[in-house]
Design an enzyme around this catalytic site. Structure first.
Site, PDB file in Angstrom:
ATOM      1  N   ASP A 279       0.866  -1.189   0.000  1.00 21.74           N
ATOM      2  CA  ASP A 279       0.000   0.000   0.000  1.00 21.74           C
ATOM      3  C   ASP A 279       0.895   1.229   0.000  1.00 21.74           C
ATOM      4  OD1 ASP A 279      -3.218   0.335   0.612  1.00 21.74           O
ATOM      5  OD2 ASP A 279      -2.063   2.129   1.095  1.00 21.74           O
ATOM      6  N   ASP A 308       4.419   2.350  -4.241  1.00 18.44           N
ATOM      7  CA  ASP A 308       3.452   2.747  -5.267  1.00 18.44           C
ATOM      8  C   ASP A 308       3.241   1.565  -6.216  1.00 18.44           C
ATOM      9  OD1 ASP A 308       2.064   3.809  -7.378  1.00 18.44           O
ATOM     10  OD2 ASP A 308       3.628   5.242  -7.981  1.00 18.44           O
ATOM     11  N   CYS A 380     -14.992  -0.356  -5.502  1.00 19.22           N
ATOM     12  CA  CYS A 380     -16.296  -0.243  -4.827  1.00 19.22           C
ATOM     13  C   CYS A 380     -17.018   0.977  -5.409  1.00 19.22           C
ATOM     14  CB  CYS A 380     -16.150  -0.165  -3.315  1.00 19.22           C
ATOM     15  SG  CYS A 380     -15.094   1.162  -2.721  1.00 19.22           S
TER      16      CYS A 380
HETATM   17  C1  LIG Z   1     -10.033   0.452  -1.811  1.00 11.56           C
HETATM   18  S1  LIG Z   1      -8.720   0.691  -0.708  1.00 11.56           S
HETATM   19  C2  LIG Z   1      -8.167  -0.937  -0.462  1.00 11.56           C
HETATM   20  C3  LIG Z   1      -8.981  -1.751   0.513  1.00 11.56           C
HETATM   21  C4  LIG Z   1      -8.325  -3.081   0.841  1.00 11.56           C
HETATM   22  N1  LIG Z   1      -8.034  -3.865  -0.333  1.00 11.56           N
HETATM   23  C5  LIG Z   1      -9.197  -3.925   1.777  1.00 11.56           C
HETATM   24  O1  LIG Z   1      -9.892  -4.809   1.326  1.00 11.56           O
HETATM   25  O2  LIG Z   1      -9.131  -3.678   2.997  1.00 11.56           O
HETATM   26  C6  LIG Z   1      -7.492   1.328  -1.759  1.00 11.56           C
HETATM   27  C7  LIG Z   1      -6.120   1.433  -1.140  1.00 11.56           C
HETATM   28  O3  LIG Z   1      -5.232   1.793  -2.185  1.00 11.56           O
HETATM   29  C8  LIG Z   1      -4.154   2.505  -1.626  1.00 11.56           C
HETATM   30  N2  LIG Z   1      -3.463   3.162  -2.748  1.00 11.56           N
HETATM   31  C9  LIG Z   1      -3.827   4.278  -3.417  1.00 11.56           C
HETATM   32  N3  LIG Z   1      -2.961   4.527  -4.399  1.00 11.56           N
HETATM   33  C10 LIG Z   1      -2.022   3.542  -4.363  1.00 11.56           C
HETATM   34  C11 LIG Z   1      -0.845   3.240  -5.116  1.00 11.56           C
HETATM   35  N4  LIG Z   1      -0.473   4.032  -6.121  1.00 11.56           N
HETATM   36  N5  LIG Z   1      -0.134   2.165  -4.781  1.00 11.56           N
HETATM   37  C12 LIG Z   1      -0.498   1.359  -3.746  1.00 11.56           C
HETATM   38  N6  LIG Z   1      -1.592   1.605  -3.001  1.00 11.56           N
HETATM   39  C13 LIG Z   1      -2.336   2.675  -3.310  1.00 11.56           C
HETATM   40  C14 LIG Z   1      -4.838   3.405  -0.622  1.00 11.56           C
HETATM   41  O4  LIG Z   1      -3.917   3.843   0.364  1.00 11.56           O
HETATM   42  C15 LIG Z   1      -5.924   2.492  -0.068  1.00 11.56           C
HETATM   43  O5  LIG Z   1      -5.471   1.881   1.099  1.00 11.56           O
END
Ligand SMILES: C[S@@+](CC[C@H](N)C(=O)[O-])C[C@H]1O[C@@H](n2cnc3c(N)ncnc32)[C@H](O)[C@@H]1O
Length: 439
Positions: A279, A308, A380
């Site tokens: 993350d 990232d 979502c």
């Molecule tokens: C929809 S949430 C994920 C929920 C998680 N999969 C769960 O089931 O608990 C999206 C996540 O993507 C992360 N995120 C956003 N941009 C990102 C990137 N470029 N690389 C990795 N993670 C990223 C955010 O910090 C956030 O925690």
């Protein structure tokens, strides 16, 4: 000051912060934690949620009732009045008590100068309620309690369903549990809940899912602290089932925090070779660790990393993955009933940015997949801009990618291999999935 005056004042403070742009989750949790009495805590929660869900309607109502807007320093008064409308109209609490408590709250907020105005506004509303409601209902945003850009986008994307989606966003969310079958069967969990007088129903298609009717505070449920279950929406529980990792496989969960899906993958398949939970937000990464701890999954082959997902050079060891889950950052328009502040904080322009970001992550992760491997794309969201419009061009760019059919109850089949769940009153949230295999 009446006994519950301070509770209304606390609700107004929380609501004022959300109306000013802060995330509901970030402010409501700490405010609830400061309240010892569970009934007061429940009331604060209900008032704030109803206030946030109704904010667009009640701010429009307030504008009709005020001769001039309130000054900036009276933001908590605006919030107290929005909360009062919500308590009477949505929660159906007795009007005379709500008016008295609200005026007491305005005083407790040290904004005594506005107490008379608050009283007059609420009393006039109660006298002219029907006429004002008719005028309000002519305003589409006030009627649907959603911003115009989102109403228009849903009407465009879902000509036959948009009203149902908006209604779902204004309703209470059902509570779904996910049983940790490493620690006991779903039937065991059902029996424990039933023995505690807490009725629950098994999902017909998801083997780990139970719906609590009515929803309960999680701390009241036997077995939570020992990790026997998690709270996770039914539609979200499809992710682990659709990705279906096998023993010995290497798995990447590319946007993993707070770890809902990572932990589900591990509960189902503790015998995978490894799960890399990535993350970009290190503070959210810590939440994955806490969840794994509670669910007794620390003994599995899971590695947590911040990075990232769109730039694998910073974290990838060069060995391909057999399974990749891309649960991408999105508009959260499918979970509006759980996060009603999203409709207040998102702007129409955000959607194009999110769509570009989703395409970037998909393009960056695809080369990391082993031949024959599978990548599950999930959001979502209920907006086609974040599903079909991401997948269809991706498939055109990548002829070696093939979509697999998905068995998701009541989902709509869409272009780009997308299965779209719409929010259901007693079912799951709005979620879009697409499963890609690399030939
Ligand atoms: C929809 S949430 C994920 C929920 C998680 N999969 C769960 O089931 O608990 C999206 C996540 O993507 C992360 N995120 C956003 N941009 C990102 C990137 N470029 N690389 C990795 N993670 C990223 C955010 O910090 C956030 O925690």
């Amino acid at each position: 000051m009446s006994a519950s005056g301070p509770l209304r004042a606390q609700a107004a403070r929380v609501l004022a912060q959300v109306l000013a742009g802060r995330s509901l989750k970030a402010v409501l949790g700490p405010a609830e934690a400061r309240i010892a009495d569970p009934r007061d805590r429940g009331l604060l929660h209900a008032i704030v949620l109803a206030g946030v869900r109704g904010a667009i309607r009640y701010r429009a109502l307030l504008a009709m009732l005020l001769q001039k807007p309130l000054p900036a320093r009276a933001a908590p008064v605006e919030a107290a009045l929005v909360a009062a409308f919500a308590q009477i109209e949505t929660l159906q609490l007795p009007a005379h008590a709500v008016v008295a408590e609200t005026v007491a709250a305005i005083r407790a907020l040290r904004l005594e100068a506005f107490a008379g105005l608050g009283n007059a506004v609420l009393r006039r509303w109660l006298r002219e309620r029907d006429a004002l409601a008719a005028r309000l209902d002519d305003n589409e945003q006030a009627f649907w309690r959603h911003p115009q850009w989102l109403i228009d986008a849903l009407r465009h994307d879902w000509p036959g369903d948009w009203q149902r989606i908006l209604e779902a966003g204004n309703a209470e969310a059902p509570m779904w549990l996910r049983v940790n079958r490493r620690l006991g069967s779903r039937d065991d969990c059902l029996a424990r809940l039933q023995a505690a007088g807490l009725p629950a129903t098994a999902h017909p298609q998801l083997p780990d899912a139970l719906r609590m009717d009515p929803p309960q505070p999680v701390t009241k449920l036997p077995g939570f602290a020992e990790g026997r279950f998690s709270v996770q929406d039914a539609s979200a529980q499809y992710a682990a089932q659709l990705l279906d990792p096998q023993a010995g496989q290497r798995v990447l969960d590319a946007c993993a925090a707070p770890g809902g899906k990572t932990s589900h993958l591990l509960e189902r398949r503790p015998d995978v070779a490894s799960v890399l939970a990535l993350d970009s937000d290190p503070s959210r990464l810590a939440r994955i660790g806490e969840n794994l701890e509670r669910l007794q999954l620390r003994d599995t082959n899971v590695e947590l990393r911040s990075g990232d997902a769109g730039d694998p050079s910073g974290w990838w060891d060069g060995r391909p993955f057999d399974r990749i889950l891309l649960d991408a950052p999105c508009s959260a328009t499918g979970i509006g009933r759980r996060q009603p502040d999203v409709r207040l904080h998102r702007r129409a322009d955000d959607i194009a940015d999110l769509s570009r970001q989703q395409a970037r992550l998909l393009d960056a992760l695809w080369p990391l997949l082993a031949p024959g491997g599978r990548l599950l794309y999930a959001v979502c969201s209920v907006l086609r801009a974040e599903s079909e419009a991401v997948l269809t061009p991706f498939l055109a760019r990548h002829p070696e990618a093939r979509v697999l059919p998905l068995a998701v109850e009541r989902a709509r089949r869409m272009e780009g291999g997308v299965a779209q769940c719409l929010p259901e009153p007693e079912g799951g949230d709005g979620f879009a999935y697409a499963l890609l295999v690399r030939d």
